[in-house]
Design a protein around this motif. Structure first.
Motif: not given
Ligand code: FES
Length: 434
Positions: A214-230
């Motif tokens: 859900h991170v890419q959807c409801i926490h878009p700002e986290l894409s700039y501080t965490i890697d939600d894929v690896d």
């Protein structure tokens, strides 16, 4: 694109990938989230059999300190005794059934019921009954003392188990102390302690923190501080974890960043690093943070000697079955305790507790005031506010005739693993653990 490397071996918290159990791909029936019958099964076969966090040891530091806490239909009283031991009792007076203590916490050398002043000592023994001679049947102390519950401690927390035949806490926790002792939770200071009433099942909340889908959807700002894929997912016998790289950015952004994003730059500045040094090589920030912290541990006031390098940057997120989810960082820990409502499967209590390791030489803050609020009455911070928005709507959707159950992806397999453990309890797999 950022290349995530991970520690292969560690003498402390194991970092290696756990073998993947085959959990199948079946739909998870929605009835486990909405049915009163299943809620009763959960109580009878799971909640009343597992070790649960009762309170922080720090909350009952002095002799006579007590705290009350609820799990399902039960109110419990956790007390610090004259001998320094923490004890847990059912919070019910054996005279007419009043709760011995109503307040959230306090200090008293005896536990006096407010109705007719029956009085129990800190070991739960009934020691005074006004007009005792008027009870013609007598007042046998062995039958009328407070009912004690198994109590142990680990990690600076007091744990209880309603099952008088429960296995020892260490057996229940399994690999958890080996993984998490290096963080020394027992030395961390609690800095936030809030309970929020949420209109969803307790598992709806646990699920929300056990996947990064859900991170890419409801926490878009986290894409700039965490890697939600690896994200490395490890499923153990009862408990599970995932390791999320922080101090980096998401491959979902689809391009290399030239400038350190503002949020990440602020995190660097907070420890004395300069984001400008990483112009054109933002993918190197995570490793640089690890090395910087290692080299500057004394200046920062922390002891990192028991951590592997990844632990200096990443979130080691653990779930301790059934209801503890925790974001574990080198200097802090954010713990969520999800508790079931006493009668309604569509409601729950969400406890947010935050802990900090206090840098050497800095004062330890006093315990925070406890707050108990309804959803929306208070912000929990941007990310948790974002998390909480969907949950009552998920619960309402689950009650629809059109919805059958959870359709789970591999990224979400910690949810499937939690259900495997839950159903093992419901089906009696752990019934003879003691
Ligand atoms: Fe506790 Fe009467 S109910 S003293």
């Amino acid at each position: 694109m950022v290349a995530i490397t991970r520690v292969k071996e560690s003498i402390h918290t194991p970092a290696e990938k756990a073998p993947e159990p085959d959990l199948g791909n079946e739909i998870i029936p929605k009835e486990r989230y909405i049915s009163k019958e299943f809620m009763q099964l959960e109580w009878d076969r799971m909640w009343s059999k597992v070790w649960l966090v009762g309170c922080r040891e720090q909350e009952i530091a002095e002799v006579g300190d007590y705290i009350t806490t609820d799990i399902g239909k039960e109110s419990l009283l956790i007390v610090r005794g004259e001998d320094g031991k923490a004890r847990t009792f059912y919070n019910v007076c054996n005279h007419r059934g009043n709760q011995v203590k109503f307040d959230q916490c306090g200090n008293s050398r005896t536990l006096q019921c407010a109705y007719h002043f029956w009085e129990y000592d800190l070991t739960g023994r009934l020691v005074n009954v006004p007009d005792e001679e008027d009870f013609h049947q007598g007042c046998p102390k062995d039958q009328l003392s407070l009912k004690a519950i198994k109590t142990e401690t680990w990690g600076g927390f007091v744990w209880f188990n309603l099952n008088p035949d429960a296995e020892p806490l260490a057996d229940y926790l399994g690999m958890i102390p080996k993984h998490l002792d290096p963080y020394h939770f027992e030395n961390m200071a609690m800095v936030m302690n809030v309970t929020v009433n949420w209109d969803c099942n307790w598992k709806t909340a646990v699920d929300a923190f056990n996947e990064v889908y859900h991170v890419q959807c409801i926490h878009p700002e986290l894409s700039y501080t965490i890697d939600d894929v690896d994200v490395q997912i490890d499923l153990y016998e009862r408990h599970n974890r995932y390791l999320v790289p922080f101090k980096t950015y998401s491959p979902r952004l689809g391009e290399d960043l030239d400038e350190v994003p503002e949020a990440l730059a602020e995190e660097l500045a907070a420890i004395g690093m300069n984001a400008d040094d990483f112009k054109g090589r933002v993918g190197e920030v995570r490793r640089a943070v690890q090395l910087y912290k290692r080299e500057n541990a004394d200046k920062l006031g922390y002891d990192y000697s028991e951590f592997n390098d990844d632990q200096l940057s990443d979130d080691y997120h653990y779930m301790i079955f059934p209801n503890i989810t925790m974001n574990v960082m080198a200097e802090s820990m954010m713990m969520f305790r999800q508790r079931p409502h006493e009668s309604d499967p569509n409601k729950m209590y969400y406890d947010v507790q935050m802990f900090m390791t206090i840098p050497k030489g800095k004062p330890v803050p006093p315990l925070p005031d406890y707050e108990h609020v309804n959803h929306g009455e208070r912000s929990l911070g941007l990310v948790l506010d974002q998390d909480s928005v969907n949950l009552p709507h998920v619960q309402k959707g689950m009650n629809s005739d059109a919805y059958k159950g959870l359709w789970i992806s591999s990224q979400e397999r910690r949810i499937r693993h939690m259900h495997k453990t839950l159903m093992d309890y419901v089906n009696g797999v752990y019934a003879n653990d003691a």
